[in-house]
Design an enzyme around this catalytic site. Structure first.
Site, mmCIF file in Angstrom:
data_model
loop_
_atom_site.group_PDB
_atom_site.id
_atom_site.type_symbol
_atom_site.label_atom_id
_atom_site.label_comp_id
_atom_site.label_asym_id
_atom_site.label_seq_id
_atom_site.Cartn_x
_atom_site.Cartn_y
_atom_site.Cartn_z
ATOM 1 N N ASP A 1 0.824 -1.196 0.056
ATOM 2 C CA ASP A 1 0.179 -0.071 0.019
ATOM 3 C C ASP A 1 0.814 1.201 -0.033
ATOM 4 O OD1 ASP A 1 -1.989 -1.993 0.594
ATOM 5 O OD2 ASP A 1 -1.750 -1.558 2.557
ATOM 6 N N GLU B 1 -11.394 -0.997 -3.335
ATOM 7 C CA GLU B 1 -10.419 -0.494 -2.154
ATOM 8 C C GLU B 1 -9.462 0.364 -2.843
ATOM 9 O OE1 GLU B 1 -9.438 -3.866 0.210
ATOM 10 O OE2 GLU B 1 -7.533 -4.333 -0.929
#
Length: 315
Positions: free
Chosen positions: A13, A194
């Site tokens: 991420d 997401e």
């Protein structure tokens, strides 16, 4: 500029922000899920070995800020630093109640490496449920918040939502359901939308996002709207039918996604920052496998004003 990949190993991420001080600030999910680590360097290739590194926040001993610290992002808003992240109260239970919520840190110092980070609390949304992967962007003097959340009445794991903010930790007004995981490529393993990240180019607000399970099926899609349109009107938005960035057998990069955007050192090239795995997940929960590495590559723009990412480059 030629970039060395991976940029930082074992960091999922990834978020890279280039500030006016000339530094690239790097923040990502730490593999122990218990700290938020900040790095900086004047060159992207230096973020791994020669960068400044500091733990700016540690998980609590108990409560909803104690477990599974995921997907931090660092932003500079109105002369203050903010870190958005998600955290849980239980490392093993992942139901709607014992799962992630979204939180904000603030630092009013000019230097984010100072020790003056303050917890601003949970970002409250329309529904008290699993929520994570918040990002923010500014347009026409408005601050927007985009995030992923479970909606009990909608089948699946997470949808994308969009709202305006009255300050960097408080939503205001209407909340738009921006995207649901309904396309076949978004529903492999899990029904997931997401990891949104926004870039404003060519008179468009473009949001890249990730979908499906976090193994080799993870891939990226696009949402976009004109900057002149009402961003909280669902009819303003368009969605790619197929993934725009996905696994590459040829280059041995699997499950690319949860991206951010930055620019090259000379400011001439837009850069895609993302994580990917060097092999397919062999067994077990892919989230327990720390081999997601932070990566970077330049990309081009099409005649339609949308990004063309190509495929993940080889190591």
């Amino acid at each position: 500029m030629e970039y060395r990949n991976p940029v930082v190993i074992n960091r999922a991420d990834p978020w890279i922000y280039k500030h006016t001080d000339g530094y690239y600030y790097f923040i990502a999910t730490h593999p122990d899920y218990q700290v938020i680590e900040l790095r900086r360097a004047k060159k992207i290739n230096d973020l791994d070995k020669t960068s400044e590194i500091k733990i700016i926040w540690q998980a609590h001993q108990s409560g909803h800020l104690s477990q599974l610290i995921w997907a931090p992002e660092i932003h500079f808003i109105d002369d203050k630093w903010y870190v958005y992240f998600a955290a849980s109260d239980d490392a093993t239970r992942r139901d709607a109640h014992h799962h992630h919520r979204m939180f904000v840190l603030e630092n009013a110092d000019s230097d984010p490496f100072s020790d003056h980070w303050e917890e601003k609390g949970q970002v409250q949304t329309h529904q008290e449920s699993f929520s994570l992967d918040a990002t923010v962007f500014q347009l026409k003097d408005e601050l927007y918040y985009c995030w992923a959340q479970l909606e009990p009445t909608i089948p699946g794991n997470s949808n994308l939502y969009l709202a305006k903010m009255s300050n960097p930790w408080t939503l205001k007004g209407k909340i738009l359901t921006l995207s649901l995981p309904t396309l076949p490529w978004e529903c492999i393993g899990f029904k997931v939308n997401e990891g949104p990240a926004a870039i404003i180019r060519n008179d468009k607000v473009i949001i890249a996002y990730s979908a499906s399970a976090t193994d080799e099926n993870y891939a990226m899609g696009l949402l976009w709207a004109n900057i002149s349109d009402d961003l909280l009107d669902g009819y303003s938005w368009h969605k790619s039918e197929k993934p725009v960035f996905k696994s590459s057998e040829k280059n041995q990069q699997f499950g690319p996604g949860h991206n951010s955007f930055t620019v090259s050192e000379d400011g001439k090239k837009d850069l895609l920052v993302y994580h990917a795995r060097p092999e397919k997940n062999k067994s077990g929960d892919p989230l327990a496998n720390p081999n997601r590495h932070a990566r970077i590559q330049s990309f081009e723009w099409g005649a339609d004003g949308l990004p063309i990412f190509g495929e993940p480059v080889a190591d």
